[in-house]
Design a protein around this motif. Structure first.
Motif, mmCIF file in Angstrom:
data_model
loop_
_atom_site.group_PDB
_atom_site.id
_atom_site.type_symbol
_atom_site.label_atom_id
_atom_site.label_comp_id
_atom_site.label_asym_id
_atom_site.label_seq_id
_atom_site.Cartn_x
_atom_site.Cartn_y
_atom_site.Cartn_z
ATOM 1 N N UNK A 35 0.777 -1.218 -0.123
ATOM 2 C CA UNK A 35 0.066 0.139 -0.026
ATOM 3 C C UNK A 35 0.788 1.410 -0.001
ATOM 4 N N UNK A 36 1.973 1.252 0.825
ATOM 5 C CA UNK A 36 2.693 2.370 0.718
ATOM 6 C C UNK A 36 3.290 2.500 -0.488
ATOM 7 N N UNK A 37 4.006 1.447 -1.185
ATOM 8 C CA UNK A 37 4.661 1.579 -2.445
ATOM 9 C C UNK A 37 3.453 2.327 -3.573
ATOM 10 N N UNK A 206 -3.656 4.959 9.009
ATOM 11 C CA UNK A 206 -4.809 4.095 8.635
ATOM 12 C C UNK A 206 -4.751 3.954 7.068
ATOM 13 N N UNK A 207 -4.756 2.811 6.442
ATOM 14 C CA UNK A 207 -5.198 2.532 5.085
ATOM 15 C C UNK A 207 -6.531 2.557 4.857
ATOM 16 N N UNK A 238 -4.919 -11.442 7.494
ATOM 17 C CA UNK A 238 -5.719 -10.768 8.480
ATOM 18 C C UNK A 238 -5.821 -9.164 8.259
ATOM 19 N N UNK A 239 -4.563 -8.816 7.545
ATOM 20 C CA UNK A 239 -4.513 -7.270 7.440
ATOM 21 C C UNK A 239 -5.548 -7.026 6.206
ATOM 22 N N UNK A 240 -5.523 -7.814 5.255
ATOM 23 C CA UNK A 240 -6.441 -7.589 4.224
ATOM 24 C C UNK A 240 -7.856 -7.493 4.583
ATOM 25 N N UNK A 241 -8.339 -8.552 5.338
ATOM 26 C CA UNK A 241 -9.592 -8.757 6.128
ATOM 27 C C UNK A 241 -9.894 -7.576 6.921
ATOM 28 N N UNK A 242 -8.876 -6.827 7.471
ATOM 29 C CA UNK A 242 -9.106 -5.609 8.430
ATOM 30 C C UNK A 242 -9.561 -4.475 7.286
ATOM 31 N N UNK A 243 -8.751 -4.405 6.233
ATOM 32 C CA UNK A 243 -9.034 -3.283 5.394
ATOM 33 C C UNK A 243 -10.278 -3.479 4.571
ATOM 34 N N UNK A 267 -5.444 -3.261 12.691
ATOM 35 C CA UNK A 267 -4.378 -4.168 11.990
ATOM 36 C C UNK A 267 -3.989 -3.435 10.456
ATOM 37 N N UNK A 268 -4.813 -2.617 10.186
ATOM 38 C CA UNK A 268 -4.921 -1.613 8.975
ATOM 39 C C UNK A 268 -4.183 -0.509 8.954
#
Length: 318
Positions: A35-37, A206-207, A238-243, A267-268
């Motif tokens: 996401x940062x990239x 946050x994303x 898990x991170x993807x689920x959080x987003x 997590x996001x």
């Protein structure tokens, strides 16, 4: 000067023109930097991706190697059919018209990993490095109740701490995930507070779930899960689920059978600190300096832990 208008993470990178975002802990950690990239690519910054690899890079053809311990992985790189996150990511990037070389470092000790980083920095003309950790155990200084899985993270941190660059950051995505490996997250927050007092905490970012960065990240994680069905990334899952706004015991792989997950919005969020300040707070990083392989790193961490009394874990009071 920091302000609410510009997140400190992007303020710190505002003068960088060629940024290396590198997975610190191996495996799929580089995905946590995606996401940062994407945000930086969209801002016309040259961004390169790298990862400390868990793949058997020694089996790759000689023409893949840019230098000793630096492999330039592209979608066309052959071999390692079952598990090769760097090539999986390279192929996904190419499919989305994004720069599609992912540099991979083998699991070596601090001295050899630093030499590999230095070569890549010189080769690409890098002026900023962002080490990214899927989870937060890279923030452990050594006397916490549990360190998570520190070997790869600390090897990466020590290696990059010895490189002279104007901008070096560590960012973590996946707060709470390392509880599975014994990390007490009240102590993570305590460490962040100490870094803040030192002027080394660049805040939390946050994303947004509806953003282009989040949408592409989720697509990349899903693609990696499909390409590696037997070893999908539990962290990035898990991170993807959080987003997506998912919450609680979310199921996306049989690998988590028998475990109770706690997917949540924390997590996001990227938690970012100054790399050199983080390294300076470590109680044992100097012991890793002259390591040749990661078994040495693991042994020296264990030896250090035998000499100290650890901080008592604390529960969140909320």
């Amino acid at each position: 000067m920091s302000s609410l208008v510009t997140p400190p993470l992007f303020a710190a990178l505002s003068k960088a023109r060629r940024v290396l975002i590198a997975g610190a802990g191996g495996g799929f950690d580089v995905y946590a930097g995606l996401p940062l990239a994407i945000a930086l690519w969209d801002a016309d910054v040259e961004v390169y991706l790298a990862n400390l690899s868990f793949s058997q890079l020694e089996l790759l053809d000689l023409d893949v190697w840019l230098a000793e311990n630096v492999a330039a992985v592209t979608p066309e790189t052959t071999g390692l059919a079952d598990y090769f996150p760097e090539r999986t990511l390279a192929a996904w990037l190419a499919g989305h018209d994004l720069p599609s070389t992912v540099y991979a470092f083998p699991k070596v000790g601090v001295q050899r990993l630093r030499a590999a980083y230095r070569h890549l920095v010189d080769h690409l003309g890098i002026d900023a490095i962002v080490l990214v950790d899927g989870g937060t155990d890279i923030l452990m200084r050594g006397d916490e109740a549990g360190l998570g899985t520190p070997v790869e993270d600390m090897t990466s941190l020590a290696a990059v701490a010895g490189i002279d660059l104007p901008i070096k950051l560590v960012t973590c995505l996946g707060f709470g995930i390392d509880a599975y490996h014994g990390v007490n997250h009240a102590q993570v927050l305590e460490n962040l507070a100490a870094l803040d007092r030192d002027g080394a905490y660049l805040g939390a970012l946050s994303i947004p779930g509806a953003s282009r960065e989040a949408a592409l990240y989720r697509d990349a994680v899903a693609d990696a899960q499909a390409a590696t069905p037997l070893r999908p990334s539990i962290v990035n899952g898990q991170i993807a689920a959080a987003t997506r706004g998912d919450f609680g015991d979310v199921r996306f792989t049989r690998r988590t059978h028998g475990s109770a997950l706690f997917v949540n919005p924390l997590m996001a969020i990227y938690f970012t600190v100054d790399l050199d300040a983080l390294a300076a707070r470590s109680l044992y990083l100097d012991r890793l300096e002259n390591t040749y392989g990661m078994r040495q790193v693991a042994t020296r961490i264990e030896q250090f832990r035998e000499t100290i009394s650890t901080r008592l874990p604390r529960a969140f009071p909320h």
